[in-house]
Write an enzyme that holds these catalytic residues in place. Structure first.
Site, PDB file in Angstrom:
ATOM      1  N   SER A 150      53.387  17.264 234.872  1.00  0.00           N
ATOM      2  CA  SER A 150      54.392  17.647 233.751  1.00  0.00           C
ATOM      3  C   SER A 150      54.295  16.230 232.573  1.00  0.00           C
ATOM      4  O   SER A 150      54.011  15.096 232.830  1.00  0.00           O
ATOM      5  CB  SER A 150      55.874  17.445 234.053  1.00  0.00           C
TER       6      SER A 150
ATOM      7  N   LYS B 298      64.493  27.222 238.655  1.00  0.00           N
ATOM      8  CA  LYS B 298      65.368  27.402 237.570  1.00  0.00           C
ATOM      9  C   LYS B 298      66.510  28.634 238.115  1.00  0.00           C
ATOM     10  O   LYS B 298      67.641  28.450 237.550  1.00  0.00           O
ATOM     11  CB  LYS B 298      64.470  28.226 236.667  1.00  0.00           C
TER      12      LYS B 298
ATOM     13  N   ASN C 253      67.307  25.575 232.798  1.00  0.00           N
ATOM     14  CA  ASN C 253      66.403  24.655 232.569  1.00  0.00           C
ATOM     15  C   ASN C 253      67.021  23.210 232.341  1.00  0.00           C
ATOM     16  O   ASN C 253      66.067  22.348 232.324  1.00  0.00           O
ATOM     17  CB  ASN C 253      65.292  25.046 231.652  1.00  0.00           C
TER      18      ASN C 253
ATOM     19  N   ASP D 148      65.010  26.989 226.601  1.00  0.00           N
ATOM     20  CA  ASP D 148      63.751  27.630 226.358  1.00  0.00           C
ATOM     21  C   ASP D 148      63.701  28.600 225.210  1.00  0.00           C
ATOM     22  O   ASP D 148      62.910  28.310 224.332  1.00  0.00           O
ATOM     23  CB  ASP D 148      63.198  28.220 227.585  1.00  0.00           C
TER      24      ASP D 148
ATOM     25  N   LEU E  16      52.725  31.228 224.809  1.00  0.00           N
ATOM     26  CA  LEU E  16      53.499  30.216 225.328  1.00  0.00           C
ATOM     27  C   LEU E  16      52.616  29.174 225.971  1.00  0.00           C
ATOM     28  O   LEU E  16      53.251  28.090 226.235  1.00  0.00           O
ATOM     29  CB  LEU E  16      54.535  30.915 226.227  1.00  0.00           C
TER      30      LEU E  16
ATOM     31  N   GLY F 225      52.197  27.386 221.961  1.00  0.00           N
ATOM     32  CA  GLY F 225      53.306  26.946 223.064  1.00  0.00           C
ATOM     33  C   GLY F 225      53.793  25.687 223.136  1.00  0.00           C
ATOM     34  O   GLY F 225      54.632  25.454 223.772  1.00  0.00           O
TER      35      GLY F 225
END
Length: 289
Positions: free
Chosen positions: A22, A73, A94, A109, A229, A252
């Protein structure tokens, strides 16, 4: 600049599994530093069996909030005190905000995507004729956000047609009167001719499978904005094909940055330094090449 960590530092972070890839910690910590805010952002690799205790730890440890990513999520939702209407419609959270021990779930999102699309893709949602590739959670969130932004026409296609059909039915119930339909993948060639915004929500073309594309290059045309995305690679095969066809493209990366910016604003009450967040993410993505 942000000072040293002390007893006033507030902790935020990411719940996911895995989380080692991440870029959220890099992006958020750079933003906190830019504004001189006493916050830190960490990544927490949470096994699915531990999600209930992980959510409770937000309260117990006094975290200001967390982002939530795959596969948690949906799983976090039963353990929250309140869920925002948009997140409830999407069926996923999220972003969690800790308001004095009360945990509230949001989903940034879709709004992040639309904000990015308007600012980076120079598109007016009410004028867009959307063809959506994929019918999973990302497609649902993006479709809802586009419809909320005024899009009148959304056509959904998916390799498993029943999923596209189900999503179209659910969206029609929420937005009666709009032109919302599903089509089998065999009809993409005809439908794309009438479309101005192609939204690619599947994992096809994601690193390391950089040469894969969900549709043949000859389907693309110059009146399209092709929005993928995926942000690793920065330019996917379908986007390269789109440029060759004279179409415009939208990355994205923008959705990732703007969804994070909205989370940042929920936690801090401050306007997110989007340009700084983008610089940090792009620098990391290009450095990996």
């Amino acid at each position: 600049m942000m000072g040293e960590i002390d007893s006033c530092t507030r902790l935020t972070g990411l719940f996911g599994h895995p989380v080692g890839h991440s870029l959220s910690p890099l992006m958020h910590n750079r933003a906190f530093q830019e504004l001189g805010l006493p916050y830190l952002y960490a990544a927490f690799d949470i096994e699915p069996s531990n999600i209930a205790s992980a959510v409770e730890s937000i309260r117990a440890l006094g975290l200001r909030g967390v982002n939530v990513t795959i596969p948690h999520k949906v799983a976090v939702m039963p353990f929250l005190d309140e869920i925002d209407e948009e997140a409830r419609q999407i069926g996923a959270v999220n972003t969690i905000v800790n308001e004095n021990g009360r945990l509230i779930g949001y989903n940034t999102d879709g709004r992040g995507y639309v904000q990015s699309l308007i600012e980076e893709g120079n598109i007016n949602p009410p004028d867009a004729r959307v063809l959506m590739l994929g019918a999973g959670g990302a497609a649902r969130g993006v479709s809802l956000a586009l419809l909320r932004a005024g899009v009148e026409r959304v056509v959904i296609t998916n390799r498993t047609y029943a999923k596209a059909e189900q999503l179209a039915v659910e969206l029609t119930q929420l937005f009666p009167g709009r032109d919302i339909r599903s089509i089998p993948v065999e009809q993409i060639a005809c439908e794309i001719k009438e479309s101005t915004l192609l939204v690619q929500t599947t994992s096809i073309g994601m690193h390391p499978d950089n040469e894969a594309s969900p549709i043949p290059a000859e389907y693309l045309h110059s009146r399209l904005l092709v929005s993928d995305l995926i942000y690793n690679p920065l330019q996917t095969r379908i986007q390269r094909d789109a440029l060759a066809a004279g179409a415009r493209i939208h990355s994205g990366v923008g959705m990732f940055i703007y969804q994070g910016a909205l989370s940042f604003e929920y936690w801090t009450g401050r306007k997110a330094p989007v340009h700084i967040m983008r610089e940090a993410v792009l620098a990391s993505l290009t450095a990996d090449k």
